[in-house]
Design an enzyme around this catalytic site. Structure first.
Site, PDB file in Angstrom:
ATOM      1  N   ALA A 168       0.865  -1.180   0.000  1.00  0.00           N
ATOM      2  CA  ALA A 168       0.000   0.000   0.000  1.00  0.00           C
ATOM      3  C   ALA A 168       0.898   1.224   0.000  1.00  0.00           C
ATOM      4  CB  ALA A 168      -0.930   0.005   1.205  1.00  0.00           C
ATOM      5  N   GLU A 169       0.420   2.301  -0.588  1.00  0.00           N
ATOM      6  CA  GLU A 169       1.285   3.448  -0.846  1.00  0.00           C
ATOM      7  C   GLU A 169       1.894   4.098   0.395  1.00  0.00           C
ATOM      8  OE1 GLU A 169      -1.420   7.216  -1.710  1.00  0.00           O
ATOM      9  OE2 GLU A 169      -2.013   5.522  -2.958  1.00  0.00           O
TER      10      GLU A 169
END
Length: 487
Positions: A168-169
Protein backbone atom coordinates in the site's frame (compact mmCIF):
# COMPACT_ATOMS: atom_id res chain seq x y z
CA UNK A 1 4.81 24.26 -20.39
CA UNK A 2 6.23 22.49 -23.45
CA UNK A 3 9.62 20.82 -23.65
CA UNK A 4 10.49 19.40 -27.03
CA UNK A 5 7.19 18.23 -28.49
CA UNK A 6 5.64 17.14 -25.19
CA UNK A 7 3.44 19.16 -22.84
CA UNK A 8 4.18 19.13 -19.10
CA UNK A 9 2.51 20.56 -16.01
CA UNK A 10 4.83 22.75 -13.94
CA UNK A 11 4.17 23.10 -10.23
CA UNK A 12 6.13 25.91 -8.53
CA UNK A 13 7.43 24.84 -5.12
CA UNK A 14 5.88 26.84 -2.25
CA UNK A 15 7.99 27.98 0.68
CA UNK A 16 7.67 25.53 3.56
CA UNK A 17 7.07 27.19 6.92
CA UNK A 18 5.80 24.51 9.32
CA UNK A 19 5.51 20.72 9.62
CA UNK A 20 3.10 18.95 11.98
CA UNK A 21 4.33 15.38 12.47
CA UNK A 22 3.70 12.53 14.90
CA UNK A 23 5.70 9.86 16.67
CA UNK A 24 5.48 7.68 19.76
CA UNK A 25 8.26 8.76 22.12
CA UNK A 26 10.35 11.94 22.28
CA UNK A 27 13.35 12.40 24.52
CA UNK A 28 14.41 15.67 26.14
CA UNK A 29 16.64 16.57 23.18
CA UNK A 30 13.84 16.09 20.62
CA UNK A 31 14.77 12.68 19.20
CA UNK A 32 11.58 10.87 18.18
CA UNK A 33 10.86 7.14 17.84
CA UNK A 34 7.77 5.53 16.28
CA UNK A 35 7.55 2.12 17.93
CA UNK A 36 3.77 2.24 18.46
CA UNK A 37 2.91 3.78 15.08
CA UNK A 38 1.48 1.81 12.18
CA UNK A 39 3.56 3.73 9.61
CA UNK A 40 6.59 5.99 9.31
CA UNK A 41 5.18 7.91 6.29
CA UNK A 42 7.41 10.86 5.22
CA UNK A 43 8.23 12.15 8.70
CA UNK A 44 11.98 12.35 8.21
CA UNK A 45 11.79 13.83 4.71
CA UNK A 46 9.24 16.45 5.77
CA UNK A 47 11.21 17.42 8.86
CA UNK A 48 14.37 17.87 6.79
CA UNK A 49 12.62 19.87 4.08
CA UNK A 50 10.89 22.26 6.47
CA UNK A 51 13.95 22.72 8.68
CA UNK A 52 16.20 23.47 5.71
CA UNK A 53 13.62 25.96 4.41
CA UNK A 54 13.82 27.89 7.66
CA UNK A 55 10.49 26.63 9.00
CA UNK A 56 9.58 25.01 12.30
CA UNK A 57 8.92 21.33 13.02
CA UNK A 58 6.34 20.32 15.65
CA UNK A 59 5.96 16.66 16.61
CA UNK A 60 3.02 15.15 18.51
CA UNK A 61 3.93 12.16 20.70
CA UNK A 62 2.30 10.11 23.43
CA UNK A 63 5.16 10.11 25.95
CA UNK A 64 8.51 11.64 26.93
CA UNK A 65 11.84 10.01 27.82
CA UNK A 66 15.09 11.17 29.36
CA UNK A 67 17.53 12.84 26.99
CA UNK A 68 19.49 10.51 24.71
CA UNK A 69 17.93 7.41 26.29
CA UNK A 70 16.20 6.19 23.12
CA UNK A 71 17.81 3.41 21.02
CA UNK A 72 19.58 5.31 18.21
CA UNK A 73 18.49 2.83 15.53
CA UNK A 74 14.84 3.41 16.45
CA UNK A 75 15.04 7.19 16.16
CA UNK A 76 13.07 8.22 13.07
CA UNK A 77 13.32 12.01 13.49
CA UNK A 78 16.61 13.31 14.95
CA UNK A 79 16.31 16.02 17.57
CA UNK A 80 18.30 18.50 15.46
CA UNK A 81 15.25 18.76 13.20
CA UNK A 82 12.63 19.23 15.92
CA UNK A 83 11.60 22.63 17.31
CA UNK A 84 8.74 21.60 19.59
CA UNK A 85 7.15 18.46 21.04
CA UNK A 86 3.50 18.15 22.09
CA UNK A 87 2.39 15.30 24.36
CA UNK A 88 -1.14 14.26 23.38
CA UNK A 89 -3.69 12.36 25.48
CA UNK A 90 -4.56 8.87 24.16
CA UNK A 91 -7.91 9.93 22.71
CA UNK A 92 -6.11 12.48 20.50
CA UNK A 93 -3.34 10.12 19.45
CA UNK A 94 -5.21 7.26 17.77
CA UNK A 95 -3.12 4.85 15.76
CA UNK A 96 -5.49 4.99 12.76
CA UNK A 97 -8.74 6.82 12.09
CA UNK A 98 -10.62 3.79 13.46
CA UNK A 99 -8.28 2.01 15.88
CA UNK A 100 -6.99 3.55 19.10
CA UNK A 101 -4.12 1.08 19.24
CA UNK A 102 -3.37 -2.39 17.91
CA UNK A 103 -0.15 -4.26 18.62
CA UNK A 104 -0.69 -6.05 15.31
CA UNK A 105 -0.41 -2.76 13.39
CA UNK A 106 3.01 -2.11 14.95
CA UNK A 107 4.09 -5.47 13.50
CA UNK A 108 6.00 -6.23 16.68
CA UNK A 109 3.77 -9.28 17.15
CA UNK A 110 2.05 -11.67 14.74
CA UNK A 111 -1.68 -12.07 15.14
CA UNK A 112 -3.14 -15.59 15.48
CA UNK A 113 -4.59 -17.06 12.31
CA UNK A 114 -8.23 -16.17 11.91
CA UNK A 115 -8.12 -13.09 14.14
CA UNK A 116 -8.93 -10.82 11.20
CA UNK A 117 -12.58 -11.59 10.34
CA UNK A 118 -13.67 -12.61 6.86
CA UNK A 119 -15.70 -10.09 4.91
CA UNK A 120 -19.35 -10.85 4.08
CA UNK A 121 -20.40 -11.80 0.56
CA UNK A 122 -21.68 -8.54 -0.89
CA UNK A 123 -20.98 -6.41 -3.96
CA UNK A 124 -17.66 -5.27 -2.50
CA UNK A 125 -16.45 -8.82 -1.95
CA UNK A 126 -17.66 -9.97 -5.37
CA UNK A 127 -15.60 -7.20 -6.98
CA UNK A 128 -12.58 -8.06 -4.84
CA UNK A 129 -12.92 -11.74 -5.73
CA UNK A 130 -13.02 -11.09 -9.47
CA UNK A 131 -10.05 -8.73 -9.13
CA UNK A 132 -8.14 -11.43 -7.24
CA UNK A 133 -8.25 -13.67 -10.33
CA UNK A 134 -5.74 -11.22 -11.86
CA UNK A 135 -3.19 -11.46 -9.02
CA UNK A 136 0.22 -12.44 -10.42
CA UNK A 137 1.85 -15.28 -8.51
CA UNK A 138 5.20 -14.13 -7.03
CA UNK A 139 4.32 -10.61 -8.16
CA UNK A 140 4.26 -7.26 -6.35
CA UNK A 141 0.85 -5.61 -6.17
CA UNK A 142 -0.42 -2.23 -5.01
CA UNK A 143 -3.90 -2.03 -3.51
CA UNK A 144 -5.53 1.39 -3.58
CA UNK A 145 -7.97 2.85 -1.10
CA UNK A 146 -11.67 2.00 -1.27
CA UNK A 147 -12.99 -0.99 -3.19
CA UNK A 148 -9.53 -2.52 -3.91
CA UNK A 149 -8.86 -2.91 -0.18
CA UNK A 150 -11.04 -6.03 -0.18
CA UNK A 151 -8.57 -7.87 -2.41
CA UNK A 152 -6.26 -8.30 0.59
CA UNK A 153 -8.99 -10.04 2.59
CA UNK A 154 -9.83 -12.30 -0.36
CA UNK A 155 -6.15 -13.16 -0.87
CA UNK A 156 -5.91 -14.11 2.81
CA UNK A 157 -9.10 -16.18 2.65
CA UNK A 158 -7.81 -18.02 -0.43
CA UNK A 159 -4.39 -18.74 1.12
CA UNK A 160 -2.46 -16.61 -1.38
CA UNK A 161 -0.51 -14.24 0.88
CA UNK A 162 2.59 -16.47 0.88
CA UNK A 163 2.66 -16.47 -2.93
CA UNK A 164 2.57 -12.74 -3.71
CA UNK A 165 3.49 -9.41 -2.14
CA UNK A 166 0.78 -6.87 -1.42
CA UNK A 167 1.76 -3.25 -0.84
CA UNK A 168 0.00 0.00 0.00
CA UNK A 169 1.28 3.45 -0.85
CA UNK A 170 1.95 4.64 2.75
CA UNK A 171 4.88 2.20 2.90
CA UNK A 172 3.80 -1.32 3.90
CA UNK A 173 5.33 -4.23 1.99
CA UNK A 174 3.94 -7.75 2.29
CA UNK A 175 1.41 -9.16 4.73
CA UNK A 176 -2.24 -8.16 4.70
CA UNK A 177 -3.07 -4.47 4.28
CA UNK A 178 -5.97 -3.24 6.40
CA UNK A 179 -9.13 -1.67 4.99
CA UNK A 180 -11.64 1.05 5.73
CA UNK A 181 -10.53 3.68 8.23
CA UNK A 182 -7.51 1.47 9.04
CA UNK A 183 -6.24 1.83 5.45
CA UNK A 184 -2.48 2.22 5.27
CA UNK A 185 -1.80 -0.07 8.21
CA UNK A 186 -1.11 -3.77 7.71
CA UNK A 187 -0.41 -6.95 9.66
CA UNK A 188 2.27 -9.61 9.19
CA UNK A 189 4.31 -7.33 6.92
CA UNK A 190 7.80 -7.93 5.55
CA UNK A 191 8.76 -4.27 5.93
CA UNK A 192 7.46 -0.78 6.62
CA UNK A 193 9.40 1.84 4.67
CA UNK A 194 8.98 5.61 4.23
CA UNK A 195 6.24 6.59 1.82
CA UNK A 196 8.60 8.55 -0.43
CA UNK A 197 10.78 5.44 -0.80
CA UNK A 198 7.69 3.40 -1.65
CA UNK A 199 6.88 5.81 -4.45
CA UNK A 200 10.45 5.68 -5.72
CA UNK A 201 9.85 1.96 -6.15
CA UNK A 202 6.45 2.51 -7.79
CA UNK A 203 7.74 5.24 -10.11
CA UNK A 204 10.57 2.98 -11.20
CA UNK A 205 8.13 0.38 -12.53
CA UNK A 206 8.39 -2.10 -9.66
CA UNK A 207 4.70 -3.02 -9.59
CA UNK A 208 3.53 -6.08 -11.50
CA UNK A 209 -0.08 -5.05 -10.94
CA UNK A 210 -2.13 -2.33 -9.28
CA UNK A 211 -5.76 -2.52 -8.24
CA UNK A 212 -7.24 0.97 -7.94
CA UNK A 213 -10.63 2.54 -7.37
CA UNK A 214 -13.16 3.34 -10.09
CA UNK A 215 -15.37 6.41 -9.64
CA UNK A 216 -16.05 7.31 -13.29
CA UNK A 217 -15.03 5.80 -16.62
CA UNK A 218 -15.81 6.75 -20.20
CA UNK A 219 -15.93 5.15 -23.63
CA UNK A 220 -12.18 5.61 -24.14
CA UNK A 221 -11.25 3.94 -20.86
CA UNK A 222 -10.38 7.21 -19.11
CA UNK A 223 -10.90 7.09 -15.34
CA UNK A 224 -11.74 9.91 -12.94
CA UNK A 225 -11.20 9.65 -9.19
CA UNK A 226 -10.14 13.23 -8.52
CA UNK A 227 -12.91 15.73 -9.31
CA UNK A 228 -16.71 15.61 -9.02
CA UNK A 229 -18.54 18.83 -9.83
CA UNK A 230 -17.13 21.58 -7.60
CA UNK A 231 -15.56 19.06 -5.22
CA UNK A 232 -11.86 18.41 -5.78
CA UNK A 233 -10.94 15.12 -4.14
CA UNK A 234 -7.41 15.09 -5.55
CA UNK A 235 -5.48 12.29 -7.22
CA UNK A 236 -3.12 11.32 -4.39
CA UNK A 237 -0.74 8.63 -5.63
CA UNK A 238 -3.23 7.37 -8.24
CA UNK A 239 -1.39 8.87 -11.21
CA UNK A 240 2.07 7.64 -10.19
CA UNK A 241 0.77 4.12 -9.62
CA UNK A 242 -1.50 3.81 -12.66
CA UNK A 243 1.13 5.21 -15.04
CA UNK A 244 3.87 2.81 -13.99
CA UNK A 245 2.26 -0.52 -13.02
CA UNK A 246 2.71 -3.28 -15.58
CA UNK A 247 -1.01 -4.11 -15.46
CA UNK A 248 -4.08 -2.45 -13.96
CA UNK A 249 -7.42 -3.42 -12.50
CA UNK A 250 -9.91 -0.65 -11.74
CA UNK A 251 -12.49 -1.85 -9.22
CA UNK A 252 -15.83 -0.34 -8.28
CA UNK A 253 -19.58 -0.86 -8.30
CA UNK A 254 -21.30 -0.35 -11.64
CA UNK A 255 -23.46 2.50 -10.32
CA UNK A 256 -23.34 4.56 -7.10
CA UNK A 257 -25.67 6.00 -4.46
CA UNK A 258 -28.21 3.39 -3.47
CA UNK A 259 -27.20 0.29 -5.41
CA UNK A 260 -28.56 -2.88 -3.78
CA UNK A 261 -27.70 -6.40 -4.93
CA UNK A 262 -28.44 -9.90 -3.72
CA UNK A 263 -25.63 -12.45 -4.09
CA UNK A 264 -25.82 -16.18 -3.51
CA UNK A 265 -26.00 -19.64 -5.07
CA UNK A 266 -23.74 -18.51 -7.90
CA UNK A 267 -26.04 -15.69 -9.05
CA UNK A 268 -26.27 -11.90 -8.83
CA UNK A 269 -29.63 -10.15 -8.56
CA UNK A 270 -29.88 -6.37 -8.86
CA UNK A 271 -32.66 -5.32 -6.49
CA UNK A 272 -32.18 -1.55 -6.74
CA UNK A 273 -30.09 0.44 -9.18
CA UNK A 274 -27.78 3.22 -8.00
CA UNK A 275 -28.95 6.77 -8.66
CA UNK A 276 -25.60 7.89 -10.06
CA UNK A 277 -24.08 6.48 -13.24
CA UNK A 278 -20.35 5.81 -13.34
CA UNK A 279 -19.86 4.89 -17.02
CA UNK A 280 -20.22 8.25 -18.74
CA UNK A 281 -19.78 9.66 -22.21
CA UNK A 282 -16.96 11.82 -20.82
CA UNK A 283 -15.45 11.75 -17.34
CA UNK A 284 -15.34 15.03 -15.44
CA UNK A 285 -11.56 14.88 -15.13
CA UNK A 286 -9.01 12.50 -16.67
CA UNK A 287 -7.03 11.06 -13.76
CA UNK A 288 -6.02 8.06 -15.88
CA UNK A 289 -5.72 8.24 -19.65
CA UNK A 290 -7.18 5.19 -21.36
CA UNK A 291 -5.96 6.36 -24.75
CA UNK A 292 -2.37 6.57 -23.51
CA UNK A 293 -2.57 3.13 -21.89
CA UNK A 294 -4.05 1.61 -25.05
CA UNK A 295 -1.33 3.19 -27.16
CA UNK A 296 1.36 1.77 -24.87
CA UNK A 297 -0.27 -1.66 -24.69
CA UNK A 298 -0.82 -1.56 -20.93
CA UNK A 299 -3.27 -4.34 -19.90
CA UNK A 300 -6.26 -2.76 -18.13
CA UNK A 301 -9.47 -4.28 -16.72
CA UNK A 302 -12.50 -2.52 -15.24
CA UNK A 303 -14.15 -4.84 -12.70
CA UNK A 304 -17.64 -4.31 -11.30
CA UNK A 305 -20.04 -6.56 -9.42
CA UNK A 306 -22.02 -7.34 -12.59
CA UNK A 307 -19.53 -7.23 -15.46
CA UNK A 308 -15.93 -6.79 -16.55
CA UNK A 309 -14.57 -4.53 -19.28
CA UNK A 310 -11.18 -4.65 -20.97
CA UNK A 311 -9.34 -1.70 -22.48
CA UNK A 312 -9.34 -2.20 -26.24
CA UNK A 313 -7.49 -0.02 -28.73
CA UNK A 314 -10.91 1.37 -29.73
CA UNK A 315 -12.24 1.84 -26.19
CA UNK A 316 -13.98 -0.23 -23.52
CA UNK A 317 -14.88 -3.80 -24.46
CA UNK A 318 -17.40 -5.84 -22.47
CA UNK A 319 -15.86 -9.27 -21.86
CA UNK A 320 -17.69 -10.82 -18.87
CA UNK A 321 -21.16 -10.68 -17.35
CA UNK A 322 -22.30 -12.02 -13.97
CA UNK A 323 -24.73 -14.97 -13.86
CA UNK A 324 -28.26 -13.60 -13.60
CA UNK A 325 -27.48 -10.28 -15.31
CA UNK A 326 -29.13 -9.15 -18.54
CA UNK A 327 -26.70 -7.27 -20.80
CA UNK A 328 -29.18 -4.82 -22.31
CA UNK A 329 -31.25 -4.12 -19.19
CA UNK A 330 -28.62 -4.20 -16.45
CA UNK A 331 -25.54 -2.96 -18.30
CA UNK A 332 -26.14 -1.08 -21.56
CA UNK A 333 -29.22 0.74 -20.24
CA UNK A 334 -27.20 1.99 -17.26
CA UNK A 335 -24.36 3.46 -19.37
CA UNK A 336 -24.05 6.69 -21.37
CA UNK A 337 -22.31 4.86 -24.22
CA UNK A 338 -22.35 1.45 -25.82
CA UNK A 339 -19.15 -0.53 -25.26
CA UNK A 340 -17.53 -2.82 -27.78
CA UNK A 341 -19.32 -6.17 -27.60
CA UNK A 342 -17.93 -9.22 -29.34
CA UNK A 343 -17.62 -12.44 -27.38
CA UNK A 344 -18.89 -12.16 -23.79
CA UNK A 345 -18.17 -14.82 -21.18
CA UNK A 346 -19.95 -15.50 -17.90
CA UNK A 347 -18.12 -14.43 -14.76
CA UNK A 348 -17.00 -17.39 -12.65
CA UNK A 349 -19.96 -18.57 -10.56
CA UNK A 350 -17.65 -19.22 -7.59
CA UNK A 351 -17.44 -15.44 -7.12
CA UNK A 352 -21.10 -15.44 -6.13
CA UNK A 353 -21.06 -18.34 -3.67
CA UNK A 354 -20.34 -18.11 0.05
CA UNK A 355 -17.60 -20.74 0.27
CA UNK A 356 -13.94 -20.02 -0.66
CA UNK A 357 -13.21 -20.23 -4.38
CA UNK A 358 -10.12 -22.46 -4.30
CA UNK A 359 -8.19 -19.73 -6.11
CA UNK A 360 -4.81 -20.86 -4.77
CA UNK A 361 -5.14 -24.19 -6.55
CA UNK A 362 -6.01 -22.39 -9.77
CA UNK A 363 -3.43 -19.59 -9.76
CA UNK A 364 -0.60 -21.90 -8.73
CA UNK A 365 -1.80 -24.53 -11.24
CA UNK A 366 -1.90 -27.13 -8.49
CA UNK A 367 -4.63 -28.82 -10.53
CA UNK A 368 -2.41 -29.21 -13.59
CA UNK A 369 -1.69 -32.94 -13.01
CA UNK A 370 -5.46 -33.53 -13.05
CA UNK A 371 -5.71 -31.76 -16.41
CA UNK A 372 -3.34 -34.09 -18.28
CA UNK A 373 -4.30 -37.75 -18.62
CA UNK A 374 -2.79 -40.52 -20.75
CA UNK A 375 -4.75 -43.54 -21.99
CA UNK A 376 -1.73 -45.80 -22.36
CA UNK A 377 -3.64 -48.58 -24.09
CA UNK A 378 -5.09 -46.28 -26.77
CA UNK A 379 -1.92 -44.20 -26.98
CA UNK A 380 -4.00 -41.07 -26.55
CA UNK A 381 -3.24 -38.01 -24.42
CA UNK A 382 -6.09 -35.84 -23.14
CA UNK A 383 -5.23 -32.27 -22.11
CA UNK A 384 -7.97 -30.22 -20.46
CA UNK A 385 -7.16 -26.49 -20.50
CA UNK A 386 -10.77 -25.45 -19.87
CA UNK A 387 -10.89 -22.06 -18.06
CA UNK A 388 -7.14 -22.16 -17.55
CA UNK A 389 -5.00 -19.06 -17.95
CA UNK A 390 -1.38 -19.08 -19.10
CA UNK A 391 0.21 -15.74 -18.25
CA UNK A 392 3.89 -16.33 -17.46
CA UNK A 393 6.92 -18.23 -18.69
CA UNK A 394 6.73 -20.24 -15.47
CA UNK A 395 3.23 -21.40 -16.44
CA UNK A 396 4.52 -22.52 -19.82
CA UNK A 397 7.35 -24.47 -18.24
CA UNK A 398 4.93 -26.19 -15.87
CA UNK A 399 2.93 -27.47 -18.84
CA UNK A 400 6.06 -28.55 -20.72
CA UNK A 401 7.48 -30.38 -17.70
CA UNK A 402 4.28 -32.29 -16.95
CA UNK A 403 3.74 -33.41 -20.56
CA UNK A 404 7.36 -34.57 -20.68
CA UNK A 405 6.87 -36.55 -17.46
CA UNK A 406 3.78 -38.25 -18.88
CA UNK A 407 4.99 -38.89 -22.44
CA UNK A 408 8.75 -39.20 -21.94
CA UNK A 409 8.82 -42.86 -20.80
CA UNK A 410 6.88 -44.02 -23.89
CA UNK A 411 8.74 -45.38 -26.89
CA UNK A 412 5.97 -44.34 -29.30
CA UNK A 413 4.30 -41.00 -29.95
CA UNK A 414 0.72 -40.35 -28.84
CA UNK A 415 -2.41 -38.86 -30.36
CA UNK A 416 -3.57 -35.76 -28.50
CA UNK A 417 -6.92 -34.06 -27.82
CA UNK A 418 -6.73 -30.60 -26.22
CA UNK A 419 -9.73 -28.76 -24.73
CA UNK A 420 -9.35 -24.97 -25.07
CA UNK A 421 -12.84 -23.95 -23.89
CA UNK A 422 -12.50 -20.77 -21.81
CA UNK A 423 -8.71 -20.85 -22.17
CA UNK A 424 -6.76 -17.60 -21.81
CA UNK A 425 -3.28 -16.91 -23.14
CA UNK A 426 -1.64 -13.56 -22.42
CA UNK A 427 -0.44 -11.90 -25.61
CA UNK A 428 3.07 -11.09 -24.41
CA UNK A 429 3.96 -14.78 -24.01
CA UNK A 430 1.99 -16.19 -26.97
CA UNK A 431 5.14 -16.78 -29.03
CA UNK A 432 6.81 -18.64 -26.15
CA UNK A 433 3.72 -20.79 -25.75
CA UNK A 434 3.70 -21.59 -29.48
CA UNK A 435 7.36 -22.61 -29.33
CA UNK A 436 6.63 -24.91 -26.38
CA UNK A 437 3.73 -26.54 -28.25
CA UNK A 438 5.81 -27.02 -31.40
CA UNK A 439 8.59 -28.61 -29.33
CA UNK A 440 6.20 -31.07 -27.69
CA UNK A 441 4.56 -31.92 -31.02
CA UNK A 442 7.90 -32.72 -32.59
CA UNK A 443 9.03 -34.93 -29.72
CA UNK A 444 5.92 -36.69 -28.40
CA UNK A 445 2.80 -36.15 -30.55
CA UNK A 446 1.60 -38.09 -33.56
CA UNK A 447 -1.74 -36.46 -34.46
CA UNK A 448 -3.10 -33.45 -32.55
CA UNK A 449 -6.64 -32.11 -32.48
CA UNK A 450 -7.84 -29.13 -30.50
CA UNK A 451 -11.32 -27.80 -29.82
CA UNK A 452 -13.04 -24.73 -28.43
CA UNK A 453 -16.63 -23.54 -28.56
CA UNK A 454 -15.35 -19.98 -29.03
CA UNK A 455 -14.82 -18.83 -32.59
CA UNK A 456 -12.47 -16.13 -31.30
CA UNK A 457 -10.35 -18.69 -29.46
CA UNK A 458 -10.19 -20.93 -32.53
CA UNK A 459 -9.03 -17.95 -34.56
CA UNK A 460 -6.45 -16.97 -31.94
CA UNK A 461 -5.15 -20.53 -31.70
CA UNK A 462 -4.90 -20.72 -35.47
CA UNK A 463 -2.81 -17.55 -35.53
CA UNK A 464 -0.71 -18.40 -32.47
CA UNK A 465 -0.03 -22.04 -33.33
CA UNK A 466 0.54 -21.41 -37.02
CA UNK A 467 3.48 -23.84 -37.12
CA UNK A 468 1.65 -26.56 -35.19
CA UNK A 469 -1.04 -29.03 -36.20
CA UNK A 470 -3.85 -27.01 -37.84
CA UNK A 471 -6.80 -29.14 -36.68
CA UNK A 472 -8.97 -26.95 -34.41
CA UNK A 473 -12.61 -28.00 -33.99
CA UNK A 474 -15.69 -26.59 -32.32
CA UNK A 475 -16.57 -29.61 -30.16
CA UNK A 476 -14.88 -32.50 -28.37
CA UNK A 477 -16.86 -34.96 -30.48
CA UNK A 478 -15.57 -33.44 -33.72
CA UNK A 479 -11.99 -33.47 -32.45
CA UNK A 480 -12.17 -37.12 -31.40
CA UNK A 481 -13.93 -38.11 -34.62
CA UNK A 482 -11.05 -36.65 -36.61
CA UNK A 483 -8.57 -38.77 -34.65
CA UNK A 484 -10.59 -41.91 -35.26
CA UNK A 485 -10.67 -41.19 -39.00
CA UNK A 486 -6.89 -40.96 -39.11
CA UNK A 487 -6.29 -44.27 -37.31
Amino acid sequence: MTRGAEEFLFYPAPKLTVAFLRGTTADETGNVTMEREALTIDNLAQAMAVKNAGGIVIVQVERLARGRSLPPREVQIPGILVDAVVVAPPELHMQTYRTAFSHAFTNRIRTPHGEIPKVPLDARKAIARRSAFELPVNGVINLGIGMPEGVAAVAAEEGLLDHLTLTAEPGVIGGQPASGLDFGAAVDVDAVIPQNAQFDFYDGGGLDMACLGLAQADAFGNVNVSRFGPRLAGAGGFINISQNAKSLVFAGTFTAKGIDVEIGDGLLEIRAEGASRKFLECVEQVTFSGRRAARLGQPVLYVTERCVFRLHTEGLQLIEVAPGVDIERDIIAQMDFRPIIEEVHEMDARIFRAEPMGLKRELLHLDLPDRIALDDEMGRLFINFEKMRIRSLEDIEQVRKLVMEVCGPRSEKVDVVVNYDGFQLDDDIARDYAEMVADLEGRFYRTVTRYSGSAFMRLKLGNTLSNASPHIFETREAAQAFLEQTE
